[in-house]
Design an enzyme around this catalytic site. Structure first.
Site, short mmCIF file in Angstrom:
data_model
loop_
_atom_site.label_atom_id
_atom_site.label_comp_id
_atom_site.label_asym_id
_atom_site.label_seq_id
_atom_site.Cartn_x
_atom_site.Cartn_y
_atom_site.Cartn_z
N PHE A 55 14.12 53.66 -13.66
CA PHE A 55 14.18 54.77 -14.82
C PHE A 55 13.66 54.34 -16.06
O PHE A 55 12.60 55.23 -16.41
CB PHE A 55 15.73 55.30 -14.94
N ASN B 128 11.24 45.75 -6.37
CA ASN B 128 11.59 45.35 -4.87
C ASN B 128 12.27 46.96 -4.46
O ASN B 128 12.73 46.87 -3.33
CB ASN B 128 12.51 44.52 -4.73
N PHE C 53 14.95 48.36 -5.08
CA PHE C 53 16.38 48.45 -4.85
C PHE C 53 16.99 49.58 -5.29
O PHE C 53 17.60 50.33 -4.55
CB PHE C 53 17.00 47.00 -5.28
N ASP D 115 10.23 40.95 -5.36
CA ASP D 115 11.38 40.48 -5.52
C ASP D 115 11.18 39.51 -6.68
O ASP D 115 10.73 38.40 -6.51
CB ASP D 115 12.21 40.16 -4.43
N TYR E 262 2.83 35.07 -9.52
CA TYR E 262 1.47 34.36 -10.25
C TYR E 262 0.54 35.58 -10.16
O TYR E 262 -0.01 36.11 -9.32
CB TYR E 262 0.85 33.64 -9.03
N LYS F 7 5.57 31.33 -19.75
CA LYS F 7 5.16 29.83 -20.28
C LYS F 7 3.61 29.48 -19.73
O LYS F 7 2.97 29.01 -20.55
CB LYS F 7 6.13 28.95 -19.60
N TYR G 102 26.96 41.37 -13.75
CA TYR G 102 25.95 41.80 -14.52
C TYR G 102 26.16 41.42 -15.94
O TYR G 102 25.27 40.85 -16.41
CB TYR G 102 26.45 43.49 -14.48
N THR H 262 21.66 54.77 -22.20
CA THR H 262 20.51 55.61 -22.32
C THR H 262 20.30 56.62 -20.88
O THR H 262 21.10 56.33 -19.97
CB THR H 262 19.27 54.81 -22.32
N HIS I 182 18.73 58.00 -11.75
CA HIS I 182 19.30 57.97 -10.38
C HIS I 182 20.19 59.04 -10.10
O HIS I 182 21.37 59.04 -10.99
CB HIS I 182 19.81 56.51 -9.90
N1 LIG Z 1 19.54 52.66 -18.68
C1 LIG Z 1 20.65 51.89 -19.58
O1 LIG Z 1 21.29 52.70 -19.84
C2 LIG Z 1 20.49 50.48 -19.31
C3 LIG Z 1 21.50 49.97 -20.51
C4 LIG Z 1 21.56 48.59 -20.51
C5 LIG Z 1 20.53 47.96 -20.16
N2 LIG Z 1 19.61 48.22 -19.21
C6 LIG Z 1 18.73 47.41 -18.54
O2 LIG Z 1 17.42 48.01 -18.38
C7 LIG Z 1 16.83 47.72 -16.90
C8 LIG Z 1 16.29 48.82 -16.39
O3 LIG Z 1 17.43 49.64 -16.18
P1 LIG Z 1 17.21 51.10 -15.57
O4 LIG Z 1 18.14 51.96 -16.08
O5 LIG Z 1 15.80 51.37 -15.48
O6 LIG Z 1 17.81 50.80 -14.03
P2 LIG Z 1 17.08 50.97 -12.69
O7 LIG Z 1 18.03 50.64 -11.87
O8 LIG Z 1 16.61 52.34 -12.63
O9 LIG Z 1 15.76 50.14 -12.81
C9 LIG Z 1 15.83 48.56 -12.39
C10 LIG Z 1 14.76 48.48 -11.66
O10 LIG Z 1 14.61 47.11 -11.12
C11 LIG Z 1 14.46 46.96 -9.80
N3 LIG Z 1 15.06 45.75 -9.35
C12 LIG Z 1 16.38 45.51 -9.12
N4 LIG Z 1 16.44 44.12 -8.60
C13 LIG Z 1 15.10 43.62 -8.35
C14 LIG Z 1 14.34 42.48 -8.09
N5 LIG Z 1 15.26 41.24 -7.59
N6 LIG Z 1 13.07 42.47 -8.02
C15 LIG Z 1 12.38 43.41 -8.60
N7 LIG Z 1 12.74 44.53 -8.85
C16 LIG Z 1 14.29 44.71 -8.96
C17 LIG Z 1 14.97 48.28 -9.15
O11 LIG Z 1 14.39 48.71 -7.97
C18 LIG Z 1 14.56 49.39 -10.30
O12 LIG Z 1 13.29 50.06 -10.19
C19 LIG Z 1 17.77 46.93 -16.49
O13 LIG Z 1 17.68 45.48 -16.52
C20 LIG Z 1 19.26 47.41 -17.27
O14 LIG Z 1 20.03 46.11 -16.97
C21 LIG Z 1 19.61 49.66 -19.11
#
Ligand SMILES: NC(=O)c1ccc[n+]([C@@H]2O[C@H](COP(=O)([O-])OP(=O)(O)OC[C@H]3O[C@@H](n4cnc5c(N)ncnc54)[C@H](O)[C@@H]3O)[C@@H](O)[C@H]2O)c1
Length: 329
Positions: A16, A37, A39, A61, A67, A108, A148, A178, A184
């Site tokens: 998202f 990935n 997920f 993942d 790299y 790094k 989490y 947000t 989703h």
């Molecule tokens: N949306 C919110 O309100 C909110 C609030 C606080 C923090 N966040 C943080 O912002 C980030 C994005 O959130 P989002 O709302 O877009 O969620 P999301 O689930 O739509 O996006 C997360 C993305 O990470 C990918 N992913 C998960 N595990 C992975 C892995 N091991 N390797 C590679 N890709 C992987 C998923 O496939 C997905 O595309 C996250 O780190 C979340 O913790 C979001």
């Protein structure tokens, strides 16, 4: 002198927030490498970007080393909603912790600037309101949300240790709720839940008595905060709260969504889930002062855009032929 284009890695780039960030970075002329990935992310979220030669999508993942050559890294990879992060809690912690280690190691090596998408969940069920960055939080280390919350807390620790130990240029944003297009549809988050239920005419499930508050930030505002934080001087490491400080009760949110969709859905009450915070609201003074940032998009306007997105998505899903017919076609 020819200008060199900035190459930016966005992990979780098909999610998202990641897909909106990718769009924004492309619009500013950067080269974007989206790593995901899939997920919880979807290829559909970035399908419209694939035709752009400055955009590249890579399945990977982040629990494994990567790299590549980039100038900046936004580390967003991590399932973000309780349904998804509790599905495989060990993998969630690995993604936060090993993912952070791998991306920090990459930064790094490249001397790249690196941004961490942290979360208001690091404050746990807070005992102070609104939450300032100095507040140390009230997290249950052994509860169902801990994979989490503690994963994200450990990632913050790693970011600051890399900063102190290796003088890495870090940016840590603590993101509050947000919402917006490309959330989703079945992730159990309150905004998407209510909108989908309202559009389908299904009962709207209100957890608890609905007086718990949330502060909802529209995605475009949040992404603007990301970009400002990354561009800020290096001493602005964060952690810095990014979110909308306007509090709304969950019951008010349900009423707004019913009004905006014209839905006839009834409201049904369910018990509050374990460790669900009763109040969550950012103090954004730091972001206002250091980034000259604050959300601009009012809830009604953001909800209207989000409803339009889900309406289109649900209409497309209704029009899709059943799987068997699709195979024959
Ligand atoms: N949306 C919110 O309100 C909110 C609030 C606080 C923090 N966040 C943080 O912002 C980030 C994005 O959130 P989002 O709302 O877009 O969620 P999301 O689930 O739509 O996006 C997360 C993305 O990470 C990918 N992913 C998960 N595990 C992975 C892995 N091991 N390797 C590679 N890709 C992987 C998923 O496939 C997905 O595309 C996250 O780190 C979340 O913790 C979001």
């Amino acid at each position: 002198m020819s200008s060199i284009r900035k190459r930016v890695l966005v992990t979780g780039g098909a999610g998202f927030l990641g897909s909106h960030l990718g769009e924004r970075l492309l619009s500013e002329g950067a080269d974007v490498l989206c790593v995901d990935n899939y997920f919880t992310g979807r290829k559909d979220n970035v399908a419209h970007l694939l035709a752009n030669p400055r955009f590249e999508a890579m399945r990977h993942d982040v629990c494994f080393p990567l790299y590549v050559e980039v100038d900046e890294i936004y580390n967003l990879a991590c399932p973000a909603s309780p349904i998804h992060y509790q599905f495989d809690p060990v993998q969630t912690t690995k993604t936060s912790v090993s993912g952070a280690i791998n991306m920090l190691g990459l930064a790094k090596r490249l001397r790249a600037k690196i941004f961490q998408a942290s979360t208001s969940e690091v404050y746990g069920d807070p005992s102070v309101h609104p939450q300032r960055e100095e507040y140390r939080g009230n997290v249950n280390a052994i509860g169902p949300r801990a994979c989490y919350d503690e994963g994200k807390r450990c990632a913050e620790t790693l970011f600051f240790d890399y900063h102190r130990q290796h003088r890495l240029r870090i940016r840590v944003a603590r993101i509050f709720n947000t919402y917006g297009p490309r959330m989703h549809p079945n992730d159990g988050r309150v905004v998407s839940n209510f909108i989908v239920q309202a559009l389908k005419g299904e009962p709207i499930t209100l957890y608890g008595d609905g007086t718990q508050t949330r502060a909802f930030c529209y995605v475009d505002d949040l992404i603007d905060g990301f970009v400002r934080l990354m561009a800020a001087p290096d001493e602005v490491t964060g952690p810095i709260n990014l979110g909308n400080p306007v509090e709304t009760t969950v019951a008010e949110l349900a009423a707004k969504i019913i009004a905006l969709t014209g839905s006839r859905s009834p409201i049904v009450r369910r018990p509050l889930p374990v460790d669900d915070p009763v109040q969550r609201c950012p103090d954004i003074d730091r972001a206002k002062t250091l980034l000259a940032w604050q959300p601009k998009i009012p809830l009604d306007q953001g909800l209207a855009k989000t409803i339009a997105y889900f309406d289109k998505l649900l209409t497309e899903q209704r029009q899709e032929p059943p799987a068997t017919v699709k195979q024959l076609a």
